[in-house]
Write a protein that holds these residues in place. Sequence first.
Motif, PDB file in Angstrom:
ATOM      1  N   MET A   1       0.834  -1.173   0.000  1.00 44.36           N
ATOM      2  CA  MET A   1       0.000   0.000   0.000  1.00 44.36           C
ATOM      3  C   MET A   1       0.883   1.242   0.000  1.00 44.36           C
ATOM      4  O   MET A   1       1.795   1.370   0.785  1.00 44.36           O
ATOM      5  N   SER A   2       0.582   2.147  -0.863  1.00 47.60           N
ATOM      6  CA  SER A   2       1.314   3.397  -0.944  1.00 47.60           C
ATOM      7  C   SER A   2       1.025   4.250   0.281  1.00 47.60           C
ATOM      8  O   SER A   2      -0.091   4.271   0.794  1.00 47.60           O
ATOM      9  N   GLN A   3       2.006   4.978   0.753  1.00 44.95           N
ATOM     10  CA  GLN A   3       1.830   5.883   1.887  1.00 44.95           C
ATOM     11  C   GLN A   3       0.807   6.973   1.567  1.00 44.95           C
ATOM     12  O   GLN A   3       0.191   7.517   2.453  1.00 44.95           O
ATOM     13  N   GLN A   4       0.622   7.302   0.259  1.00 48.85           N
ATOM     14  CA  GLN A   4      -0.275   8.377  -0.141  1.00 48.85           C
ATOM     15  C   GLN A   4      -1.667   7.880  -0.540  1.00 48.85           C
ATOM     16  O   GLN A   4      -2.548   8.665  -0.804  1.00 48.85           O
ATOM     17  N   GLU A   5      -1.862   6.581  -0.609  1.00 45.99           N
ATOM     18  CA  GLU A   5      -3.132   6.015  -1.022  1.00 45.99           C
ATOM     19  C   GLU A   5      -4.135   6.070   0.135  1.00 45.99           C
ATOM     20  O   GLU A   5      -3.848   5.650   1.248  1.00 45.99           O
ATOM     21  N   THR A   6      -5.328   6.582  -0.148  1.00 47.54           N
ATOM     22  CA  THR A   6      -6.374   6.660   0.868  1.00 47.54           C
ATOM     23  C   THR A   6      -7.088   5.322   0.965  1.00 47.54           C
ATOM     24  O   THR A   6      -7.484   4.749  -0.037  1.00 47.54           O
ATOM     25  N   LYS A   7      -7.231   4.841   2.188  1.00 43.83           N
ATOM     26  CA  LYS A   7      -7.879   3.562   2.470  1.00 43.83           C
ATOM     27  C   LYS A   7      -8.832   3.729   3.650  1.00 43.83           C
ATOM     28  O   LYS A   7      -8.658   4.627   4.462  1.00 43.83           O
ATOM     29  N   PRO A   8      -9.813   2.832   3.771  1.00 45.33           N
ATOM     30  CA  PRO A   8     -10.673   2.862   4.960  1.00 45.33           C
ATOM     31  C   PRO A   8      -9.912   2.342   6.191  1.00 45.33           C
ATOM     32  O   PRO A   8      -9.148   1.381   6.093  1.00 45.33           O
ATOM     33  N   TRP A   9     -10.174   2.978   7.324  1.00 50.29           N
ATOM     34  CA  TRP A   9      -9.568   2.587   8.600  1.00 50.29           C
ATOM     35  C   TRP A   9     -10.673   2.447   9.634  1.00 50.29           C
ATOM     36  O   TRP A   9     -11.688   3.125   9.563  1.00 50.29           O
ATOM     37  N   ILE A  10     -10.456   1.581  10.593  1.00 47.08           N
ATOM     38  CA  ILE A  10     -11.404   1.387  11.678  1.00 47.08           C
ATOM     39  C   ILE A  10     -10.655   1.564  12.992  1.00 47.08           C
ATOM     40  O   ILE A  10      -9.594   0.989  13.211  1.00 47.08           O
ATOM     41  N   LEU A  11     -11.237   2.388  13.852  1.00 48.61           N
ATOM     42  CA  LEU A  11     -10.719   2.586  15.200  1.00 48.61           C
ATOM     43  C   LEU A  11     -11.747   1.986  16.155  1.00 48.61           C
ATOM     44  O   LEU A  11     -12.891   2.443  16.208  1.00 48.61           O
ATOM     45  N   VAL A  12     -11.362   0.943  16.853  1.00 46.71           N
ATOM     46  CA  VAL A  12     -12.244   0.267  17.798  1.00 46.71           C
ATOM     47  C   VAL A  12     -11.776   0.618  19.202  1.00 46.71           C
ATOM     48  O   VAL A  12     -10.575   0.536  19.506  1.00 46.71           O
ATOM     49  N   SER A  13     -12.726   1.008  20.052  1.00 46.58           N
ATOM     50  CA  SER A  13     -12.400   1.388  21.428  1.00 46.58           C
ATOM     51  C   SER A  13     -13.295   0.631  22.392  1.00 46.58           C
ATOM     52  O   SER A  13     -14.453   0.341  22.083  1.00 46.58           O
ATOM     53  N   GLN A  14     -12.735   0.354  23.566  1.00 48.86           N
ATOM     54  CA  GLN A  14     -13.494  -0.348  24.603  1.00 48.86           C
ATOM     55  C   GLN A  14     -13.133   0.271  25.953  1.00 48.86           C
ATOM     56  O   GLN A  14     -11.958   0.548  26.231  1.00 48.86           O
ATOM     57  N   ILE A  15     -14.144   0.483  26.778  1.00 51.51           N
ATOM     58  CA  ILE A  15     -13.905   1.023  28.116  1.00 51.51           C
ATOM     59  C   ILE A  15     -13.161  -0.016  28.936  1.00 51.51           C
ATOM     60  O   ILE A  15     -13.560  -1.183  28.994  1.00 51.51           O
TER      61      ILE A  15
END
Length: 100
Positions: A1-15
């Motif tokens: 993956m290129s450093q400049q290529e836009t991709k979907p990301w997911i941030l999962v958080s838990q208390i």
Amino acid sequence: MSQQETKPWILVSQIRDDTKPLDLEMIAPQVTELVDEWQVQGRVMWSGGFDEGYSSMAVFEATEVEAKEFFKKYEQICSGVLNYYLYQWDAMPILSVLSK
């Protein structure tokens, strides 16, 4: 993956188990400000909690560098209060389509 290529990301958080309600109240404005900064730039982020009430997920598109910068800021705010994980999601870039 290129450093400049836009991709979907997911941030999962838990208390975390040892988190107190006051801890959440203290970080909430900072997390809101971080998300607002992202959206002011014209970027889309979808987020929300899961039904069990202890975890949440945010989906956004970014380059790898941008995602890691966002995660670093999030980590500085939430360290010791939440458990959090960042994943690159290999999915169709739907946010960029919807944001146009």
